[in-house]
Scaffold this motif. Sequence first.
Motif, mmCIF file in Angstrom:
data_model
loop_
_atom_site.group_PDB
_atom_site.id
_atom_site.type_symbol
_atom_site.label_atom_id
_atom_site.label_comp_id
_atom_site.label_asym_id
_atom_site.label_seq_id
_atom_site.Cartn_x
_atom_site.Cartn_y
_atom_site.Cartn_z
ATOM 1 N N ARG A 354 46.974 55.581 35.177
ATOM 2 C CA ARG A 354 45.990 56.070 36.149
ATOM 3 C C ARG A 354 44.583 56.120 35.548
ATOM 4 N NH1 ARG A 354 46.319 58.621 40.951
ATOM 5 N NH2 ARG A 354 44.588 59.996 41.552
ATOM 6 N N ALA A 355 44.476 56.445 34.262
ATOM 7 C CA ALA A 355 43.166 56.570 33.639
ATOM 8 C C ALA A 355 42.412 55.242 33.624
ATOM 9 C CB ALA A 355 43.307 57.099 32.211
ATOM 10 N N MET A 356 43.138 54.114 33.653
ATOM 11 C CA MET A 356 42.508 52.797 33.597
ATOM 12 C C MET A 356 42.433 52.135 34.970
ATOM 13 S SD MET A 356 41.738 52.522 30.435
ATOM 14 C CE MET A 356 41.367 50.778 30.235
ATOM 15 N N ARG A 357 42.641 52.907 36.008
ATOM 16 C CA ARG A 357 42.688 52.315 37.349
ATOM 17 C C ARG A 357 41.369 51.640 37.723
ATOM 18 N NH1 ARG A 357 43.708 55.691 43.000
ATOM 19 N NH2 ARG A 357 43.451 53.894 44.412
ATOM 20 N N THR A 358 40.260 52.321 37.523
ATOM 21 C CA THR A 358 38.960 51.764 37.890
ATOM 22 C C THR A 358 38.661 50.509 37.093
ATOM 23 O OG1 THR A 358 38.165 53.990 38.430
ATOM 24 C CG2 THR A 358 36.512 52.272 38.094
ATOM 25 N N VAL A 359 38.957 50.555 35.788
ATOM 26 C CA VAL A 359 38.718 49.396 34.928
ATOM 27 C C VAL A 359 39.600 48.231 35.361
ATOM 28 C CG1 VAL A 359 38.798 48.551 32.559
ATOM 29 C CG2 VAL A 359 38.075 50.902 33.023
#
Length: 588
Positions: A354-359
Amino acid sequence: MTQAAAVPMAQRVSSRTVVWYLRTVGCLNILGGVSASFRSQVQNHNVGDLYTPFLLTAGFTSGAFALFLAVMMNRHKRAAWIANMLLASLFTVEFGAVLALRPEVRERPFNWLTAAITLLFTVALLLGRRDFRVRGDRSNPGLALGVLAVGGALTFLLGGTLVGLTNTESGSSLADRLHYVLLRVITLGFNSSRDLYVEVPRWVDVSINVLSVAVLLAVLFALFRSPRGKEYLDTADEARLRALLERHGDRDSLGYFALRRDKSVVFSPSGKAAVTYRVLGGVSLASGDPIGDVEAWPGAIECWLRQARENAWVPAVTGASEEGGIVYARHGLDALELGDEAIVEVSEFTLDGRAMRTVRQAHNKVRRAGYSVLLRRHGEIGDEEMETLLHRADQWRDGQTERGFSMALGRLGDPGDGQCAMLECRDGDGELRALLSFVPWGEHGLSLDLMRRDRDSDNGLLEFMVIELLLGAEQLGIRRVSLNFAVFRAVFERGSRLGAGPFLRAWRSVLLFFSRWWQIESLYRANAKYQPRWEPRYLLFERSRDLPRIALVNACAEGFITQPRLPSLFGRRHRTAAQQQPVLERAA
């Protein structure tokens, strides 16, 4: 105390006495320039049978001269000692002759006090002579004479013109007016014993004296300036550095940047370690950690510090790691955390979660637009193709200012940099849209050097290239990648947390303000999206009072303050590479 210890102590006390005498006299002279009552008292002691101590008169010129000599003596300049010794000796001989030949002078008690003070000053100069051993540049005398000739002529031309235009008395000749200008150049406190038929407004006197101060400071700067130092790496030095990097290059991600050719190098006595630096504004600015065997670092640091002290350079280090900072600190330097370097371990990087979703979404968007990347070593790129890449890099450069010193190589396409890596990004039509250049970090690492992109390309292109590199780097044997340096990263991170103190919040607000121009915060945010390991980098300095000067020099070296450029060191393929980009920037 032994006799051997007593002699150096006497030298130090004598040298400090000389410095403080010059400081005191300089302040009194400036006081005489602004205080009419004090100036009149000094004037009474500079005419007739009264004499003031060495260099004590009234005026801004004499004050600036004494204070400048104090600064140079405080830096242990040999030329300043010679100048003081010559002037003090001439004054002592002349005053001694006057005391011997004129009974009316001997009858004045103040004159004996003047003689005692001047004699003590001369004796202190002689006792402390070994403390003043710093040499200057060999070209200084010729440069100083040139500045004196031009500045003196300008002062007399402007001063004579002002006196001629504002003089309210008649009968003065050109020689009289120039004589009056000479008096105002020296001091505001006394006039000639003969009538010069000159009466001008007070502002004319002050203007001439202030102009002479500027000329005097320029002459003294030219006369006492420190050696500039060699500003390039010769072939032999570069070969020795490359040999050290082959054996120890994996220790520091910034090691390869020691090969910048506008740096100088000093090696340890064993030749197993080296410190690279650049002399700018009287500061010997080293960058990164020493190169080579860590056990030989102290020898290289000692040689670098000795050289700095012999030339009156201020020693400073920018971008040192924690390990390097500890070794520098053992040699008397203090440390200040400058920021953090973003290092990504290739094996740990992933777009999942989830932490890398935007990337992940941004990366997929660029990929669907048809962009692709190609990673090659510089040595694998042909001459004609490299020329094309260099041409495009020049076209995409953001402005004319070249940025980078401690974390930039300063060239692109040099035949000696064949192990550097080039990451090229092309659109769906095969058109080149961006490129990244990395320098080797040992055998299994890369360190970001250059980022360029077409302004008309899609947003997020550089981030897409970095992610593609991280996802495929392990297949090429690359295990770690050093990206960017985020200056004062800890301030942004801790300053926004709950419970942050007022000072930390205020400091964060200041950085946010300057981020409007220098993208300090955006650089940190751009790096944080890759979930890197943050490695602190430090600024090392010897004295806190030198920090403003070091900060200014560091800003000039990194390209944030423009300065006159030297002729290009690079030929057809050795073009300069700027480090500035709107999204990511290698230099802080």
